[in-house]
Design an enzyme around this catalytic site. Structure first.
Site, PDB file in Angstrom:
ATOM      1  CG  ASP A 215      -2.153   0.857   0.871  1.00 46.30           C
ATOM      2  OD1 ASP A 215      -2.834   1.085   1.671  1.00 46.30           O
ATOM      3  OD2 ASP A 215      -2.504   0.848  -0.318  1.00 46.30           O
TER       4      ASP A 215
ATOM      5  NE  ARG B 146      16.006  -5.342  -6.041  1.00 50.39           N
ATOM      6  CZ  ARG B 146      16.085  -6.743  -6.119  1.00 50.39           C
ATOM      7  NH1 ARG B 146      16.995  -7.348  -5.948  1.00 50.39           N
ATOM      8  NH2 ARG B 146      14.893  -7.491  -5.965  1.00 50.39           N
TER       9      ARG B 146
END
EC number: 2.7.1.11
Length: 782
Positions: free
Chosen positions: A167, A292
């Site tokens: 979320d 990343r």
């Protein structure tokens, strides 16, 4: 809220407990902040905390891979990328024998609480481990490796997972966007097309937010394969864009992109197609794992700190009947999500994709993903309408867009998306230079689609902005509105933008020309506009406070960021830095930056300080410095106290720290306003611009009568805000009652509840009475 009694109970629960934390799967920005928060919160409540090195492999191997942590084990790691405790793939843990070894290693240390920071695979493995725990202990007893008494003492394993992407509307885009910015600059000079391949074998989230942030011409994601004939449509769009004057085309493709038949779509195929059909100079860039890397953003650090603290609370509150949970984010609040519901949702997504139910796949990804996708489609649709000249919509409406207050990163992204969506609706769009002052002076010009090309990533305000309020020039403003037949106003700015629209609303009784829809998009680094949790620019400002301007030499302090300040102290004699942040009377910047950089204290106006507080802080730092701490960091909001100035605090610390540490001062100043907007701010600005125009268009239609717009109800003058995870339009008249106009901020501010966490992570004994534990939220399937 957690009372002081609840905290004492939590400390009693924590006493004698053992908590272990491991990171597994790929590394991710913010993992170290989570490890730091779990470690320090665990120690704070009296538990023993163990760090498990090399993920599940370390859990299986045991020995020196499982180490008892102390407070300073996690000092100076919050700003580091990757994970300092390592993350390794482990085939052994997928076997019963491997999990048996892991259980033995935990029992030997007395550990029955495990926090796992990783992806779905890592968390699924943790849940299997938890479900097998009793039988694993029985087997260890049978084999004589542990006693029956020891097994009974450790008969239950609590598991809590941390997944930063649950979320989370803004994760994982920082490095990608930075590279796209560099590519866009090159492409603008050479008139090129770039095809960018980003990570995402199974999920197109990264590609989607990158497309929003860069204004990409075409996007390929696994969840929404293009229909047959996409090659013709894509080339036509790229060609139309060039004909209309664009020098740059960007195509973004997720590595797992497929067509409607499930056939992979590669970046090389797209490049060859563009070269063959259009003859454009086209380059391919595969971003790969560079996405990343790098320093975690402020958002990642604050998010991970909140989730790490909540993970410890959840572990200590867990009982044998409590299902394993994942700590996620709902808006700006930590929530507990049943682990298996999350795992089942992931399986449902993959099943829907395998069965080519792609509309359902997008819904299953969650409201955040679906919202991003719908906004991207709207922007693409507006692009197609303008380029193809097929925009049959010709409204009778003209709207004006202006920036008000100090420049804020993200303003230009909001203007760009608002202009393009408004033009696609058939509206005439005027840009106003220099805010309400420009509206009074009539410095108004008509906007076209290509005039906002490349605006998304630019900082500051390309429209120009001033702080002047309308009351000083109301007559002239009304004249300009009448002259250009302006039917609506979109005001993007800070507290003055909100206060100005309130003044315009209150003047409606005197001027019919002001009876038009008016919308405010909050944009200020101070984050002090009522009606929203986040303002455009605030995220960029917190990030800027963590960085160092390359123009400044070491120890020439006017423009050093907090991360660099901390690094400059490492390896030198013990040093404390006093850093002043902007924000007016609002302490959001100081508090958020304090959490993001691991500050020892953050002084703000909303939490009054006295000489006793300062004395306590100095003594606290001095005590830490006598041990193995080499640096200290104290933040001060610019208007936190009339008499306790930055210079006063610097002199106090310098005097009291003699013989223990020395002290330096740094005023960040307008560094926090400058630079390109962060991924959060450019995506947020893009989405708010779209939503604002949708709302304005609805109000225009509703209030159009007898050849003109007449809108005089309170709900036609609103602030567009984000509250938790809901976009809402709050009437300025309602917000007036909850506004402190003297100090230019809301009377109640949600982020104030973060203050106890900041103090706890700095090892202050503080009350947690304002801490709000996460609630259980269930994943909703379709």
């Amino acid at each position: 809220k957690m009372s002081s009694m609840d905290l004492e109970k939590l400390k009693m629960t924590g006493a004698g407990r053992a908590i272990a934390v491991l990171t597994s799967g790929g590394d991710a920005q913010g993992m170290n902040a989570a490890v730091r928060a779990v470690t320090r919160m665990g120690i704070y409540v009296g538990a023993k905390v163990y760090l498990i090195y090399e993920g599940y492999q370390g859990l299986v191997d045991g020995g020196d891979n499982i180490k008892l942590a102390h407070w300073h084990s996690v000092t100076n790691i919050i700003q580091q990328g990757g994970t300092v405790i390592g993350s390794a793939r482990c085939k052994a843990f997928t076997t019963r024998e491997g999990r048996l070894a892991a259980a033995f290693n935990l029992v030997k240390k007395g550990i029955t609480n495990l926090c796992v920071c990783g992806g779905d695979g890592s968390l699924t493995g943790a849940n299997i481990f938890r479900n097998e725990w009793s039988s694993l202990l029985e087997e260890l007893v049978q084999k004589g490796r542990i006693t029956d008494t020891l097994a009974k003492q450790h008969d239950h394993l609590n598991i809590v997972g941390l997944v930063g992407s649950i979320d989370n509307d803004f994760c994982g885009t920082d490095m990608t966007i930075g590279i796209i910015d560099a590519i866009m600059t090159t492409a603008q000079s050479h008139q090129r097309t770039f095809v960018l391949e980003v990570m995402g074998r199974h999920c197109g989230y990264l590609a989607l937010v990158s497309a929003l942030a860069s204004g990409a011409d075409w996007l390929f994601i696994p969840e929404a394969p293009p229909q047959e004939g996409w090659e013709d449509r894509m080339c036509a769009r790229l060609e139309g864009s060039r004909i209309k004057g664009s020098r740059l085309n960007i195509v973004i493709v997720a590595e797992g992109a497929i067509d409607i038949n499930g056939k992979p779509i590669s970046s090389t195929y797209i490049k060859d197609l563009v070269v063959k059909r259009l003859g454009y100079d086209t380059r391919v860039t595969v971003l790969g794992h560079v996405q990343r890397g790098g320093t975690p953003s402020a958002f990642d650090r604050i998010l991970s700190s909140k989730l790490g603290v909540e993970a410890v609370v959840a572990l200590l509150e867990a009982s044998p009947d409590t299902p394993a949970c994942v700590i996620g984010l709902s808006g700006n609040h930590a929530v507990r999500l049943p682990l298996m519901e999350c795992v089942e949702m992931t399986k449902l997504v993959q099943t829907a994709m395998n069965e080519k139910r792609f509309n359902e796949t997008i819904k299953l990804r969650g409201g955040s993903f679906e919202n991003n996708w719908n906004i991207y489609k709207l922007l693409v649709k507006s692009n197609v309408l303008i380029i193809s000249d097929s925009c049959s919509l010709q409204s009778n409406f003209s709207l004006a867009i202006l920036n008000v207050g100090a420049p804020a990163p993200g303003m230009n992204a909001a203007v760009r998306s608002a202009v393009r969506i408004a033009l696609a609706h058939g509206h005439k769009v005027y840009a106003v230079q220099d805010g309400y002052q420009g509206l009074a002076n009539g410095t108004v010009y008509e906007m076209e689609w290509h005039k906002v090309a490349g605006w998304t990533g630019q900082g500051g305000s390309l429209l120009g902005t001033k702080r002047t309020l309308p009351n000083k020039n109301m007559e002239k403003i009304v004249e300009t509105i009448a002259k250009y037949n302006i039917s609506a106003l979109l005001v993007i700015g800070g507290f003055e933008a909100y206060e100005g629209v309130l003044q315009l609303f209150e003047a409606r009784s005197r001027y019919d020309e002001l009876c038009i829809p008016m919308c405010v998009i909050p944009a200020t680094i101070s984050n002090n506009v009522p009606g929203t949790d986040f303002s455009l620019g605030a995220d960029t400002a917190v990030n800027a406070a963590m960085e160092l301007s390359p123009l400044m030499l070491p120890f020439k302090f006017p423009h050093q960021g907090c991360d660099k300040i901390k690094q400059s102290a490492t390896g030198t004699k013990r040093r404390v830095f006093v850093v002043e942040t902007m924000g007016g009377y609002c302490g959001y910047l100081a508090t958020s930056t304090g959490i993001a950089v691991g500050a020892d204290a953050a002084y703000i106006y909303e939490e009054p300080i006295n000489i006793h507080d300062l004395k306590t802080n100095v003594e606290h730092l001095a005590e830490k410095m006598k041990k193995d701490i080499q640096r200290g960091l104290v933040l001060r909001n610019e208007k936190c106290h009339e008499n306790y100035t930055t210079d006063f605090i610097h002199r106090l610390y310098s005097s009291e720290g003699k013989g223990i540490f020395d002290c330096r001062v740094n005023v960040l100043g307008h560094l926090q306003q400058g630079g390109a907007p962060s991924p959060f701010d450019r995506n947020f600005g893009t989405k708010l611009g779209v939503r604002a125009i949708q709302w304005i268009s609805e109000r225009l239609t509703e209030n159009y009568r007898q050849g003109r717009v007449f809108a005089n109800s309170p709900d036609t003058a609103c602030v567009l805000g984000l509250n938790r995870k809901v976009i809402s339009f709050m009437p300025v008249t309602e917000l007036k009652a909850v506004t402190d106009f003297e100090h230019r901020m809301p009377k109640v501010q949600w982020w104030f509840n973060l203050r106890p966490m900041l103090k706890m992570l700095a090892k202050y004994q503080t009350s947690f009475c304002e801490y709000v534990p996460g609630e259980i939220e269930h994943r909703v399937t379709v």
